[in-house]
Design an enzyme around this catalytic site. Sequence first.
Site, mmCIF file in Angstrom:
data_model
loop_
_atom_site.group_PDB
_atom_site.id
_atom_site.type_symbol
_atom_site.label_atom_id
_atom_site.label_comp_id
_atom_site.label_asym_id
_atom_site.label_seq_id
_atom_site.Cartn_x
_atom_site.Cartn_y
_atom_site.Cartn_z
ATOM 1 N N GLY A 8 1.191 -1.056 0.239
ATOM 2 C CA GLY A 8 0.139 -0.029 0.154
ATOM 3 C C GLY A 8 0.740 1.495 0.024
ATOM 4 O O GLY A 8 0.026 2.180 0.424
ATOM 5 N N THR A 9 1.725 1.334 -0.435
ATOM 6 C CA THR A 9 2.801 2.637 -0.407
ATOM 7 C C THR A 9 2.240 3.155 -1.462
ATOM 8 O O THR A 9 2.366 4.558 -0.737
ATOM 9 C CB THR A 9 4.080 1.770 -1.123
ATOM 10 O OG1 THR A 9 4.454 1.313 -2.134
ATOM 11 C CG2 THR A 9 4.796 1.326 0.640
ATOM 12 N N ASN A 10 1.808 3.337 -2.706
ATOM 13 C CA ASN A 10 0.877 3.494 -3.166
ATOM 14 C C ASN A 10 0.018 4.520 -2.845
ATOM 15 O O ASN A 10 -0.546 5.765 -3.422
ATOM 16 C CB ASN A 10 0.504 3.259 -4.318
ATOM 17 C CG ASN A 10 1.750 3.212 -5.986
ATOM 18 O OD1 ASN A 10 2.295 3.889 -6.155
ATOM 19 N ND2 ASN A 10 2.218 1.977 -5.645
ATOM 20 N N MET A 53 -4.024 -6.873 -6.968
ATOM 21 C CA MET A 53 -3.728 -8.466 -8.391
ATOM 22 C C MET A 53 -4.548 -9.220 -8.334
ATOM 23 O O MET A 53 -4.252 -10.066 -8.493
ATOM 24 C CB MET A 53 -2.527 -8.841 -6.441
ATOM 25 C CG MET A 53 -1.553 -7.752 -6.443
ATOM 26 S SD MET A 53 -0.946 -7.145 -7.838
ATOM 27 C CE MET A 53 0.025 -8.707 -8.716
ATOM 28 N N LYS A 54 -5.651 -8.801 -7.734
ATOM 29 C CA LYS A 54 -6.990 -9.636 -8.572
ATOM 30 C C LYS A 54 -7.487 -8.966 -10.013
ATOM 31 O O LYS A 54 -7.283 -7.309 -10.497
ATOM 32 C CB LYS A 54 -8.484 -9.556 -8.246
ATOM 33 C CG LYS A 54 -8.185 -10.174 -6.566
ATOM 34 C CD LYS A 54 -9.428 -11.074 -6.242
ATOM 35 C CE LYS A 54 -9.387 -11.438 -4.744
ATOM 36 N NZ LYS A 54 -8.845 -13.455 -4.800
ATOM 37 N N ILE A 55 -8.383 -9.981 -10.916
ATOM 38 C CA ILE A 55 -8.787 -9.090 -12.121
ATOM 39 C C ILE A 55 -10.397 -8.732 -12.212
ATOM 40 O O ILE A 55 -10.984 -9.403 -11.995
ATOM 41 C CB ILE A 55 -8.701 -9.521 -13.433
ATOM 42 C CG1 ILE A 55 -6.637 -9.943 -13.558
ATOM 43 C CG2 ILE A 55 -8.598 -9.240 -14.568
ATOM 44 C CD1 ILE A 55 -5.888 -11.062 -14.573
ATOM 45 N N ASN A 58 -4.981 2.790 -13.640
ATOM 46 C CA ASN A 58 -4.527 1.632 -13.556
ATOM 47 C C ASN A 58 -3.316 1.657 -12.628
ATOM 48 O O ASN A 58 -2.747 2.924 -14.023
ATOM 49 C CB ASN A 58 -4.522 0.323 -13.915
ATOM 50 C CG ASN A 58 -3.826 -0.697 -13.159
ATOM 51 O OD1 ASN A 58 -3.329 -1.068 -12.061
ATOM 52 N ND2 ASN A 58 -3.281 -1.336 -13.950
ATOM 53 N N HIS A 109 0.199 0.751 -13.878
ATOM 54 C CA HIS A 109 1.630 -0.756 -14.322
ATOM 55 C C HIS A 109 2.784 -0.494 -13.553
ATOM 56 O O HIS A 109 3.392 0.365 -15.112
ATOM 57 C CB HIS A 109 0.618 -1.230 -15.635
ATOM 58 C CG HIS A 109 1.821 -2.688 -15.802
ATOM 59 N ND1 HIS A 109 0.894 -3.548 -15.102
ATOM 60 C CD2 HIS A 109 2.516 -2.551 -16.671
ATOM 61 C CE1 HIS A 109 1.763 -4.510 -15.364
ATOM 62 N NE2 HIS A 109 2.671 -4.438 -16.581
HETATM 63 C C1 GRF Z 1 3.070 -1.685 -7.477
HETATM 64 O O1 GRF Z 1 4.324 -1.809 -7.961
HETATM 65 C C2 GRF Z 1 2.144 -1.756 -8.889
HETATM 66 O O2 GRF Z 1 2.556 -0.804 -9.955
HETATM 67 C C3 GRF Z 1 2.504 -2.963 -8.847
HETATM 68 O O3 GRF Z 1 2.120 -3.579 -7.597
HETATM 69 C C4 GRF Z 1 3.272 -2.674 -6.636
HETATM 70 C C5 GRF Z 1 1.784 -1.775 -5.444
HETATM 71 O O4 GRF Z 1 3.186 -1.415 -4.208
HETATM 72 N N1 GRF Z 1 0.929 -3.079 -9.784
HETATM 73 P P1 GRF Z 1 2.488 -1.336 -2.941
HETATM 74 O O5 GRF Z 1 1.339 -2.286 -2.772
HETATM 75 O O6 GRF Z 1 1.789 0.533 -3.676
HETATM 76 O O7 GRF Z 1 3.401 -1.112 -1.953
#
Ligand code: GRF
Length: 185
Positions: A14-16, A88-90, A105, A107
């Site tokens: 969840g760093t994003n 991570m799910k579609i 999204n 990527h």
């Molecule tokens: C990110 O690198 C994103 O591109 C990928 O999963 C990672 C998620 O990292 N799809 P976080 O959970 O936000 O730390």
Amino acid sequence: MAKINTCVFISGKGTNLKRLIINSNKYDFPIKIKLVVCSNKNAEGLKFAKKWSIPYLIFKNNKFLSEKKILKSLRNYKINLILLAGFMKILSKRFIRSFGKSILNIHPSLLPKFKGLNTFEKVLKEREIKSGCTVHFVTEKLDEGKIILKKTFFIEKKDNISSLKKKTQNLEYNAFSEAIIKIFK
Ligand code: GRF
């Protein structure tokens, strides 16, 4: 300023999400994060929802039922935008169609190169010169929607999977917020 009610979907660290929450708390950032959806009840990233008192839902294994419940909550919270930040799910086509509003999204590759999983392994195997991340609209086809922006770095000889991941994630933190500003401000 009227902000867009937003839900962030996560699965891991969840760093994003953390960066998105911090930015969305600034008065002139166009979104407000009202809800978090997580596909793993033990995910580290949930600590950020808890820290900032953002309600969260768990996306359970029964996809059909789970999506139905989530759609209902999205309506209750009047969510107009979904951000997939390491989810991570579609999502099913039915879900994307029923939501009917924008889904973005992030990527960890320079799309259209290296869609799907194990991006960094693929980048190294193909001896790419550059890598980076892409923010794009989500459509019913995996990693295929219109690209909003990409950020790039040059790969060094000494790079490996973990250094590529680190470099990519450092770009992602700004990329997601810049993409939101580009579209909604
Ligand atoms: C990110 O690198 C994103 O591109 C990928 O999963 C990672 C998620 O990292 N799809 P976080 O959970 O936000 O730390």
